[in-house]
Design a protein around this motif. Structure first.
Motif, short mmCIF file in Angstrom:
data_model
loop_
_atom_site.label_atom_id
_atom_site.label_comp_id
_atom_site.label_asym_id
_atom_site.label_seq_id
_atom_site.Cartn_x
_atom_site.Cartn_y
_atom_site.Cartn_z
N ASN A 255 0.80 -1.25 -0.07
CA ASN A 255 0.11 0.08 0.20
C ASN A 255 0.91 1.25 -0.15
O ASN A 255 0.42 2.35 -0.86
CB ASN A 255 -0.77 -0.08 1.03
CG ASN A 255 -2.19 -0.97 0.82
OD1 ASN A 255 -2.31 -1.52 0.11
ND2 ASN A 255 -2.51 -1.47 2.23
N ARG A 258 2.20 1.91 -3.35
CA ARG A 258 1.13 2.34 -4.11
C ARG A 258 0.96 3.83 -4.22
O ARG A 258 0.71 4.43 -5.16
CB ARG A 258 0.01 1.49 -4.13
CG ARG A 258 -1.44 1.87 -4.96
CD ARG A 258 -2.60 0.93 -4.64
NE ARG A 258 -2.17 -0.24 -5.27
CZ ARG A 258 -2.15 -0.86 -6.75
NH1 ARG A 258 -2.46 0.11 -7.60
NH2 ARG A 258 -1.83 -2.03 -6.86
N ASP A 259 0.98 4.22 -2.74
CA ASP A 259 0.90 5.53 -2.54
C ASP A 259 2.04 6.43 -3.21
O ASP A 259 1.83 7.42 -3.56
CB ASP A 259 0.84 5.54 -0.91
CG ASP A 259 -0.40 5.41 -0.17
OD1 ASP A 259 -1.54 5.35 -0.99
OD2 ASP A 259 -0.42 5.09 1.00
N CYS A 260 3.05 5.74 -3.27
CA CYS A 260 4.19 6.65 -3.78
C CYS A 260 3.89 6.71 -5.14
O CYS A 260 4.15 7.87 -5.89
CB CYS A 260 5.63 5.83 -3.41
SG CYS A 260 6.33 5.68 -1.56
N GLU A 262 1.02 6.56 -7.06
CA GLU A 262 0.03 7.51 -7.35
C GLU A 262 0.44 8.87 -7.04
O GLU A 262 -0.21 9.76 -7.73
CB GLU A 262 -1.24 6.80 -6.41
CG GLU A 262 -1.71 5.50 -6.79
CD GLU A 262 -2.97 5.03 -5.91
OE1 GLU A 262 -3.50 5.93 -5.05
OE2 GLU A 262 -3.47 4.12 -6.21
N LEU A 263 1.07 9.28 -6.23
CA LEU A 263 1.55 10.57 -5.92
C LEU A 263 2.33 11.07 -6.88
O LEU A 263 1.90 12.17 -7.37
CB LEU A 263 2.23 10.70 -4.51
CG LEU A 263 2.38 12.03 -3.93
CD1 LEU A 263 1.31 13.11 -3.66
CD2 LEU A 263 3.20 12.09 -2.44
N ARG A 296 1.87 6.30 6.41
CA ARG A 296 1.37 7.55 5.31
C ARG A 296 1.81 8.99 6.18
O ARG A 296 2.10 9.76 5.42
CB ARG A 296 -0.24 7.66 5.37
CG ARG A 296 -0.53 6.74 3.93
CD ARG A 296 -1.97 6.72 3.75
NE ARG A 296 -2.56 6.37 2.58
CZ ARG A 296 -3.64 6.53 1.87
NH1 ARG A 296 -4.69 7.26 2.58
NH2 ARG A 296 -3.77 5.76 0.52
N VAL A 332 -4.27 12.41 -2.62
CA VAL A 332 -3.79 11.13 -2.69
C VAL A 332 -4.02 10.28 -1.48
O VAL A 332 -4.53 9.17 -0.99
CB VAL A 332 -2.47 11.15 -3.27
CG1 VAL A 332 -2.17 9.46 -3.33
CG2 VAL A 332 -2.75 11.24 -4.89
N LEU A 333 -3.42 11.07 -0.54
CA LEU A 333 -3.16 10.37 1.10
C LEU A 333 -4.19 10.78 1.96
O LEU A 333 -4.30 10.08 3.05
CB LEU A 333 -1.99 10.55 1.51
CG LEU A 333 -0.42 10.40 0.73
CD1 LEU A 333 0.81 10.92 1.30
CD2 LEU A 333 -0.40 9.08 0.51
#
Length: 334
Positions: A255, A258-260, A262-263, A296, A332-333
């Motif tokens: 996750n 994925r956050d990295c 998507e950002l 996060r 995003v976060l």
């Protein structure tokens, strides 16, 4: 006592201090670029951090600070040298430095007096395993920028000239500072900095007074002032050493990866260096905080430093890069 202003005594500039600490925990992050007003503590922070860090163990007399005898370059001509304790190197690269001064060149004195072709190491050799600091990096001459790009990429300095063929390790944390009003940094070099920080002069009167009080006390009696902050610096040193040891064990879940991604996609950053730097910086911060895994909150804390200098210019968006990153972090976060 060291003559450097204690790192722990620097007032404010939290993002800059955090970026410096993260590169001390994980030099692979790629260095720090600090842009902002003059007199905001940029060079003070670099020298204060270097004085704070634990000394390195290096082979006595080795011009490139090798940690093991087998790593000493052949051209150094050292025999049976033991290890000694040395302060973490902090080397200034002046704007007017010649190429020979930076990369090294033929030792003219030995060539003339002894008829030998010997190598005289330059600033890159002295900076190995430490910091290379460039003030007003945006004014650095293009040919020196090209040299730094090559070395930053390979971690090795190669000199082929005047009948010499020399190579040696040149791994260092590159720290650059400058005033953006005096010119922009070349994109190729800008991209080589892992983190970038924007610093401004404080506007709060009490903060400005505290800055002046501490600097005045330091200038009047450096030993006394350093002694007063010694315990704080040693506590911070302990946290950095502990974080270095814990770094490899800090987990980053699917996750978080994925956050990295998507950002970075949302911001339109070029390549994948943004994700890699964001992840490394977040992991270093997690290790510093004593966390077992990246969260996060860690990503939020380092996102601006890791990404603001990697954004494409958007003529339709007048917001600064820091604002753009903050906006996408929120989207995003959450």
């Amino acid at each position: 006592m060291t003559n450097a202003f204690p790192f722990s005594a620097i007032v404010g500039q939290e993002e800059m201090k955090q970026a410096m600490i993260l590169t001390a925990i994980d030099p692979g992050i790629g260095g720090v670029l600090v842009f902002g007003d003059r007199g905001t503590g940029k060079s003070t922070a670099v020298r204060g951090l270097a004085a704070l860090l634990p000394p390195i163990m290096a082979v006595a007399g080795c011009p490139v600070n090798s940690a093991r005898a087998e790593d000493v370059p052949d051209w150094a001509n050292l025999k049976d040298s033991g290890l000694i304790e040395k302060p973490t190197p902090v080397i200034d690269l002046p704007l007017g430095a010649t190429e020979d001064r930076v990369v090294g060149a033929l030792d003219i004195e030995r060539a003339l007096t002894q008829g030998e072709k010997a190598f005289e190491p330059g600033l890159l050799a002295r900076a190995n395993r430490g910091y290379l600091y460039i003030d007003e990096v945006n004014l650095l001459e293009d040919h020196l920028v090209d040299l730094l790009l090559d070395v930053a990429q390979s971690g090795e300095n190669v000199v082929e000239r005047e009948g010499l063929s020399i190579r040696h390790a040149a791994r260092f944390v590159l720290v650059g500072s400058g005033n953006p009003e005096e010119g922009e940094l070349r994109p190729q070099l800008l991209d080589r900095f892992g983190l970038s920080v924007e610093v401004t002069s404080p506007t709060d009167i009490d903060v400005r007074i505290e800055v002046v009080k501490r600097r005045d006390a330091f200038d009047r009696d450096r030993d006394r002032f350093g002694g007063a902050w010694h315990a704080d610096d040693m506590a911070l040193r302990g946290k950095i050493v502990t974080a270095r040891e814990a770094l490899a064990g800090v987990e980053a879940s699917e996750n978080m990866l994925r956050d990295c991604a998507e950002l970075c996609v949302a911001l339109g950053s070029d390549g994948l260096r943004g994700e890699l730097t964001l992840l490394r910086a977040a992991r270093a911060l997690a290790a510093f905080d004593g966390a077992a895994s990246v969260t996060r909150d860690h990503l939020r804390s380092v996102a601006a430093s890791a990404l603001r200098h990697r954004l494409r210019r958007d003529p339709l968006d007048e917001a600064g890069s820091t604002t753009r990153v903050a906006r996408q972090v929120e989207e995003v976060l959450g």
